[in-house]
Motif scaffolding. Sequence first.
Motif, PDB file in Angstrom:
ATOM      1  N   GLU A 241       0.958  -0.997  -0.056  1.00  0.00           N
ATOM      2  CA  GLU A 241      -0.160  -0.198   0.110  1.00  0.00           C
ATOM      3  C   GLU A 241       1.044   1.310  -0.078  1.00  0.00           C
ATOM      4  OE1 GLU A 241      -0.796   0.336   4.830  1.00  0.00           O
ATOM      5  OE2 GLU A 241      -2.554  -0.379   3.572  1.00  0.00           O
ATOM      6  N   HIS A 242       1.922   1.221   0.698  1.00  0.00           N
ATOM      7  CA  HIS A 242       2.758   2.384   0.560  1.00  0.00           C
ATOM      8  C   HIS A 242       3.373   2.828  -0.506  1.00  0.00           C
ATOM      9  CE1 HIS A 242       6.082  -0.550   1.069  1.00  0.00           C
ATOM     10  NE2 HIS A 242       6.762   0.266   0.573  1.00  0.00           N
ATOM     11  N   LEU A 243       3.738   1.831  -1.433  1.00  0.00           N
ATOM     12  CA  LEU A 243       4.312   1.884  -2.853  1.00  0.00           C
ATOM     13  C   LEU A 243       3.062   2.705  -3.818  1.00  0.00           C
ATOM     14  CD1 LEU A 243       6.569  -0.947  -3.404  1.00  0.00           C
ATOM     15  CD2 LEU A 243       7.203   1.245  -2.693  1.00  0.00           C
ATOM     16  N   GLN A 244       1.861   2.083  -3.619  1.00  0.00           N
ATOM     17  CA  GLN A 244       0.775   2.495  -4.449  1.00  0.00           C
ATOM     18  C   GLN A 244       0.279   4.006  -3.716  1.00  0.00           C
ATOM     19  OE1 GLN A 244      -2.797   0.223  -4.640  1.00  0.00           O
ATOM     20  NE2 GLN A 244      -1.533  -1.646  -3.668  1.00  0.00           N
ATOM     21  N   CYS A 245       0.500   4.281  -2.789  1.00  0.00           N
ATOM     22  CA  CYS A 245       0.484   5.755  -2.192  1.00  0.00           C
ATOM     23  C   CYS A 245       1.215   6.794  -2.721  1.00  0.00           C
ATOM     24  CB  CYS A 245       0.408   5.891  -0.600  1.00  0.00           C
ATOM     25  SG  CYS A 245      -1.145   4.988   0.181  1.00  0.00           S
ATOM     26  N   ALA A 246       2.697   6.080  -2.856  1.00  0.00           N
ATOM     27  CA  ALA A 246       3.857   6.777  -3.392  1.00  0.00           C
ATOM     28  C   ALA A 246       3.636   7.229  -4.706  1.00  0.00           C
ATOM     29  CB  ALA A 246       4.941   6.201  -3.148  1.00  0.00           C
ATOM     30  N   GLY A 247       3.165   6.299  -5.529  1.00  0.00           N
ATOM     31  CA  GLY A 247       2.689   6.397  -7.055  1.00  0.00           C
ATOM     32  C   GLY A 247       1.647   7.617  -6.948  1.00  0.00           C
ATOM     33  N   ILE A 248       0.661   7.348  -6.181  1.00  0.00           N
ATOM     34  CA  ILE A 248      -0.399   8.256  -6.212  1.00  0.00           C
ATOM     35  C   ILE A 248       0.021   9.769  -6.224  1.00  0.00           C
ATOM     36  CG2 ILE A 248      -2.609   9.282  -5.143  1.00  0.00           C
ATOM     37  CD1 ILE A 248      -3.197   6.091  -4.525  1.00  0.00           C
ATOM     38  N   ILE A 249       0.949  10.049  -5.175  1.00  0.00           N
ATOM     39  CA  ILE A 249       1.390  11.332  -4.576  1.00  0.00           C
ATOM     40  C   ILE A 249       2.406  11.703  -6.105  1.00  0.00           C
ATOM     41  CG2 ILE A 249       3.005  12.274  -3.134  1.00  0.00           C
ATOM     42  CD1 ILE A 249       2.158  10.685  -0.962  1.00  0.00           C
ATOM     43  N   GLY A 250       3.166  10.926  -6.526  1.00  0.00           N
ATOM     44  CA  GLY A 250       4.122  11.199  -7.722  1.00  0.00           C
ATOM     45  C   GLY A 250       3.012  11.612  -8.832  1.00  0.00           C
ATOM     46  N   LEU A 251       2.161  10.924  -9.114  1.00  0.00           N
ATOM     47  CA  LEU A 251       1.267  11.188 -10.262  1.00  0.00           C
ATOM     48  C   LEU A 251       0.451  12.635 -10.054  1.00  0.00           C
ATOM     49  CD1 LEU A 251      -0.578   7.904 -10.649  1.00  0.00           C
ATOM     50  CD2 LEU A 251       0.598   9.126 -12.396  1.00  0.00           C
ATOM     51  N   SER A 252       0.071  13.010  -8.527  1.00  0.00           N
ATOM     52  CA  SER A 252      -0.604  14.296  -8.302  1.00  0.00           C
ATOM     53  C   SER A 252       0.423  15.374  -8.629  1.00  0.00           C
ATOM     54  CB  SER A 252      -1.163  14.331  -7.002  1.00  0.00           C
ATOM     55  OG  SER A 252      -0.134  14.358  -6.100  1.00  0.00           O
ATOM     56  N   LYS A 253       1.667  15.345  -8.484  1.00  0.00           N
ATOM     57  CA  LYS A 253       2.713  16.359  -8.673  1.00  0.00           C
ATOM     58  C   LYS A 253       2.934  16.564 -10.397  1.00  0.00           C
ATOM     59  CE  LYS A 253       5.060  15.623  -4.332  1.00  0.00           C
ATOM     60  NZ  LYS A 253       6.194  15.195  -3.598  1.00  0.00           N
ATOM     61  N   LEU A 254       2.784  15.533 -11.125  1.00  0.00           N
ATOM     62  CA  LEU A 254       2.713  15.739 -12.417  1.00  0.00           C
ATOM     63  C   LEU A 254       1.897  16.838 -12.973  1.00  0.00           C
ATOM     64  CD1 LEU A 254       3.435  12.268 -13.779  1.00  0.00           C
ATOM     65  CD2 LEU A 254       5.082  13.894 -13.866  1.00  0.00           C
ATOM     66  N   LYS A 255       0.323  16.739 -12.424  1.00  0.00           N
ATOM     67  CA  LYS A 255      -0.646  17.551 -12.957  1.00  0.00           C
ATOM     68  C   LYS A 255      -0.796  17.781 -14.332  1.00  0.00           C
ATOM     69  CE  LYS A 255       0.411  20.867  -9.102  1.00  0.00           C
ATOM     70  NZ  LYS A 255      -0.545  20.369  -8.208  1.00  0.00           N
ATOM     71  N   THR A 256      -0.929  16.280 -14.961  1.00  0.00           N
ATOM     72  CA  THR A 256      -1.171  16.322 -16.470  1.00  0.00           C
ATOM     73  C   THR A 256      -2.741  15.534 -16.464  1.00  0.00           C
ATOM     74  OG1 THR A 256      -0.177  14.028 -16.605  1.00  0.00           O
ATOM     75  CG2 THR A 256       1.196  16.130 -16.997  1.00  0.00           C
ATOM     76  N   ALA A 257      -3.311  15.543 -17.580  1.00  0.00           N
ATOM     77  CA  ALA A 257      -4.522  14.819 -17.695  1.00  0.00           C
ATOM     78  C   ALA A 257      -4.399  13.370 -17.686  1.00  0.00           C
ATOM     79  CB  ALA A 257      -5.199  15.310 -18.968  1.00  0.00           C
ATOM     80  N   GLU A 258      -3.291  12.922 -17.783  1.00  0.00           N
ATOM     81  CA  GLU A 258      -2.948  11.347 -18.083  1.00  0.00           C
ATOM     82  C   GLU A 258      -2.771  10.889 -16.487  1.00  0.00           C
ATOM     83  OE1 GLU A 258      -0.606   7.953 -20.205  1.00  0.00           O
ATOM     84  OE2 GLU A 258      -0.415   9.941 -20.957  1.00  0.00           O
TER      85      GLU A 258
END
Length: 286
Positions: A241-258
């Motif tokens: 779960e901590h890796l999934q959460c880290a992936g989510i946080i990283g995605l949020s910082k990209l701020k792209t539609a994808e």
Amino acid sequence: MANEKLIADIQSADKDVRFAAWRGAGGADASAIADLSKLVGAANPGVAKAAREALTTMVHAMGKDAAHPNRPAAVQQLLAVASAESSPFAARVHALRLLSNIAGQDAVPALARLFRNEALREEAIYAVERVPGEASNKALLAALAAAKDDFKPRVLAALGHRRVAEAAQPCADAMRSSNADAAAAAARAYGRIGRKAAGSVTWPKTEDPDSVLRFADGQREQGNASEALRIYKTMLTRAEEHLQCAGIIGLSKLKTAEAVAAIFPLLKHSNPKVRITAANAWKATA
């Protein structure tokens, strides 16, 4: 404090005199370093400790001011102690530790020569790692090319700690090493550096996910959103779960539609921690 009195007091049979001597050694001349270093190897443990502490006090006083008039001479004296086989081993180790605080780029060649000394190389590379400037980077890159297998992990770690951009390719190459320790160290260093090497990069099978995430963060910071996106999305498929959460946080910082689209399905994730992280990320990107 005059050098003669300092040396005499450090050797005193009275522990209070020794203590006062090392506490007051901050104003001593750099020429006292040679004699104090000899006493670091004294048979009397009280004298040896007092000599070590006096050297530390001197260097700390110089470390507060990069323009301290005694600093260049102190660096040369400490290098002489560290490099001389006739110096007590404890004094050579202590000199290298002190050099890690005050040495400049001019000292790097002498420090790098000690990489060949198996008993001192850990202290020497630590000192080089802490010296700012391009000379240290070049010395570490040269050391990696020449290092024995048992020393390569430490050199790779130093390159990673300094985030030497030119080391990205050597680290990527070292990740394919049959030396498991070197491959793991290379992966950690490559992640810290965060620069993409040429061609395809193969992470070790036992790669540390934190290193991969750190590399993705570096790619994001350098504007390579597509590579960062690819890595963050792979974390969403991990069981932890901590890796999934880290992936989510990283995605949020990209701020792209994808990236936002990749977060959306996780708003209904069965794991509450992942679901809450996704909800917070979704709000942050809205």
